[in-house]
Design a protein around this motif. Sequence first.
Motif, PDB file in Angstrom:
ATOM      1  N   ILE A   6       0.834  -1.203   0.000  1.00  0.00           N
ATOM      2  CA  ILE A   6       0.000   0.000   0.000  1.00  0.00           C
ATOM      3  C   ILE A   6       0.870   1.255   0.000  1.00  0.00           C
ATOM      4  N   LEU A   7       1.904   1.279   0.836  1.00  0.00           N
ATOM      5  CA  LEU A   7       2.785   2.448   0.857  1.00  0.00           C
ATOM      6  C   LEU A   7       3.450   2.649  -0.493  1.00  0.00           C
ATOM      7  N   GLU A   8       3.887   1.575  -1.126  1.00  0.00           N
ATOM      8  CA  GLU A   8       4.530   1.691  -2.431  1.00  0.00           C
ATOM      9  C   GLU A   8       3.584   2.321  -3.447  1.00  0.00           C
ATOM     10  N   GLN A   9       2.312   1.932  -3.406  1.00  0.00           N
ATOM     11  CA  GLN A   9       1.347   2.516  -4.344  1.00  0.00           C
ATOM     12  C   GLN A   9       1.108   3.994  -4.044  1.00  0.00           C
ATOM     13  N   LEU A  10       1.024   4.348  -2.761  1.00  0.00           N
ATOM     14  CA  LEU A  10       0.863   5.756  -2.405  1.00  0.00           C
ATOM     15  C   LEU A  10       2.064   6.576  -2.853  1.00  0.00           C
ATOM     16  N   MET A  11       3.270   6.013  -2.723  1.00  0.00           N
ATOM     17  CA  MET A  11       4.477   6.715  -3.155  1.00  0.00           C
ATOM     18  C   MET A  11       4.480   6.898  -4.671  1.00  0.00           C
ATOM     19  N   ARG A  12       3.994   5.888  -5.392  1.00  0.00           N
ATOM     20  CA  ARG A  12       3.921   6.026  -6.853  1.00  0.00           C
ATOM     21  C   ARG A  12       2.902   7.091  -7.243  1.00  0.00           C
ATOM     22  N   GLN A  13       1.764   7.097  -6.557  1.00  0.00           N
ATOM     23  CA  GLN A  13       0.757   8.117  -6.813  1.00  0.00           C
ATOM     24  C   GLN A  13       1.339   9.508  -6.575  1.00  0.00           C
ATOM     25  N   ALA A  14       2.040   9.651  -5.456  1.00  0.00           N
ATOM     26  CA  ALA A  14       2.642  10.940  -5.119  1.00  0.00           C
ATOM     27  C   ALA A  14       3.664  11.344  -6.160  1.00  0.00           C
ATOM     28  N   GLY A  15       4.443  10.380  -6.648  1.00  0.00           N
ATOM     29  CA  GLY A  15       5.430  10.678  -7.679  1.00  0.00           C
ATOM     30  C   GLY A  15       4.799  11.192  -8.947  1.00  0.00           C
ATOM     31  N   GLY A  16       3.629  10.673  -9.293  1.00  0.00           N
ATOM     32  CA  GLY A  16       2.927  11.134 -10.478  1.00  0.00           C
ATOM     33  C   GLY A  16       2.360  12.517 -10.313  1.00  0.00           C
ATOM     34  N   GLN A  17       2.044  12.906  -9.069  1.00  0.00           N
ATOM     35  CA  GLN A  17       1.460  14.217  -8.815  1.00  0.00           C
ATOM     36  C   GLN A  17       2.504  15.298  -8.600  1.00  0.00           C
ATOM     37  N   SER A  18       3.682  14.939  -8.061  1.00  0.00           N
ATOM     38  CA  SER A  18       4.646  15.971  -7.677  1.00  0.00           C
ATOM     39  C   SER A  18       5.125  16.769  -8.864  1.00  0.00           C
ATOM     40  N   GLY A  19       5.203  16.139 -10.029  1.00  0.00           N
ATOM     41  CA  GLY A  19       5.646  16.865 -11.212  1.00  0.00           C
ATOM     42  C   GLY A  19       4.620  17.832 -11.733  1.00  0.00           C
ATOM     43  N   ILE A 162     -11.584   7.010   3.639  1.00  0.00           N
ATOM     44  CA  ILE A 162     -10.158   6.699   3.651  1.00  0.00           C
ATOM     45  C   ILE A 162      -9.948   5.193   3.724  1.00  0.00           C
ATOM     46  N   ALA A 163     -10.661   4.532   4.625  1.00  0.00           N
ATOM     47  CA  ALA A 163     -10.528   3.079   4.748  1.00  0.00           C
ATOM     48  C   ALA A 163     -10.916   2.401   3.442  1.00  0.00           C
ATOM     49  N   GLY A 164     -11.991   2.870   2.826  1.00  0.00           N
ATOM     50  CA  GLY A 164     -12.440   2.273   1.571  1.00  0.00           C
ATOM     51  C   GLY A 164     -11.439   2.445   0.448  1.00  0.00           C
ATOM     52  N   GLN A 165     -10.838   3.623   0.380  1.00  0.00           N
ATOM     53  CA  GLN A 165      -9.874   3.874  -0.685  1.00  0.00           C
ATOM     54  C   GLN A 165      -8.580   3.095  -0.469  1.00  0.00           C
ATOM     55  N   ILE A 166      -8.156   2.910   0.770  1.00  0.00           N
ATOM     56  CA  ILE A 166      -6.985   2.069   1.034  1.00  0.00           C
ATOM     57  C   ILE A 166      -7.302   0.621   0.694  1.00  0.00           C
ATOM     58  N   ASP A 167      -8.530   0.193   0.981  1.00  0.00           N
ATOM     59  CA  ASP A 167      -8.956  -1.150   0.568  1.00  0.00           C
ATOM     60  C   ASP A 167      -8.850  -1.296  -0.946  1.00  0.00           C
ATOM     61  N   ALA A 168      -9.235  -0.226  -1.664  1.00  0.00           N
ATOM     62  CA  ALA A 168      -9.208  -0.282  -3.128  1.00  0.00           C
ATOM     63  C   ALA A 168      -7.794  -0.442  -3.667  1.00  0.00           C
ATOM     64  N   LEU A 169      -6.798  -0.045  -2.893  1.00  0.00           N
ATOM     65  CA  LEU A 169      -5.406  -0.229  -3.303  1.00  0.00           C
ATOM     66  C   LEU A 169      -4.931  -1.663  -3.078  1.00  0.00           C
ATOM     67  N   GLY A 170      -5.757  -2.479  -2.416  1.00  0.00           N
ATOM     68  CA  GLY A 170      -5.398  -3.877  -2.232  1.00  0.00           C
ATOM     69  C   GLY A 170      -5.087  -4.284  -0.811  1.00  0.00           C
ATOM     70  N   ALA A 171      -5.537  -3.498   0.176  1.00  0.00           N
ATOM     71  CA  ALA A 171      -5.274  -3.852   1.572  1.00  0.00           C
ATOM     72  C   ALA A 171      -5.916  -5.188   1.910  1.00  0.00           C
ATOM     73  N   ASP A 172      -5.199  -6.030   2.646  1.00  0.00           N
ATOM     74  CA  ASP A 172      -5.778  -7.291   3.081  1.00  0.00           C
ATOM     75  C   ASP A 172      -6.641  -7.052   4.319  1.00  0.00           C
ATOM     76  N   ASP A 173      -7.311  -8.099   4.794  1.00  0.00           N
ATOM     77  CA  ASP A 173      -8.246  -7.945   5.905  1.00  0.00           C
ATOM     78  C   ASP A 173      -7.558  -7.439   7.165  1.00  0.00           C
ATOM     79  N   GLU A 174      -6.343  -7.922   7.419  1.00  0.00           N
ATOM     80  CA  GLU A 174      -5.615  -7.514   8.613  1.00  0.00           C
ATOM     81  C   GLU A 174      -5.267  -6.034   8.563  1.00  0.00           C
TER      82      GLU A 174
END
Length: 249
Positions: A6-19, A162-174
Amino acid sequence: MNASKILEQLMRQAGGQSGNAGGSGGQGGSGLDIKGMLDGLSRQLGGGGESASGQGGGSGVDVKSLLGGGALGLLVGSKRGRKLGGKALKYGAIAGVGMLAWKAWQGSRGGADQVQGAPAEGEPVERLGGEARERRSLELLQAMIMAARADGHIDAQERELIAGQIDALGADDELHAWVERQLSAPLDAEALAAQVDSPQAAREIYLISVAVVDEQNAMERAWLDQLGRALALPGEVTSALEHQAREAG
């Protein structure tokens, strides 16, 4: 848990926006207030279609395409009108949090030490693997959530989104259950700081928090100050990290 994914995906998203920050590809000068984004996401999650175009205050946003579904936007925005694509949102600091935290530390020491030259300092998150990366990722996600809550304005709807959107990134149940707990737990800088295993981890936690907060908001500024003290970061280091966040854009 799969916090590192999940963090890796957020970092990629941020990388796409920072430019795009402040440019025509980043919503230009008009920006997008987070209230419109929340309205659009609420319609989406409720089956209201794939675009908020013409709605939510006329923002014309395809929310599904924005920031890979909106998790990052919800964490770094606020309903009080902070704008996506503007200088208040420090996407670049999220995209390269580990290496930028290290760079800031080097700068605070006059540029001494290479990235692998001080093992006692710990490794940037980008260089970690396995369980160490998972643990650091969880700490950074927790720091982001706490920083997003620092102004006291995240309500039940935002917590659900927020919880729903993190789930959409592939968060597992835990991880889903963990996120739910973090969104309602008391803010505790000391508890967050107690998890760090190195000075580098402390710097990354502070830097990613700087990226999320609005430093002009008194409550959020107070949270940063409290976090810096809990992490035992010297003033010159916190100043360097804040400067690095602004420079990264």
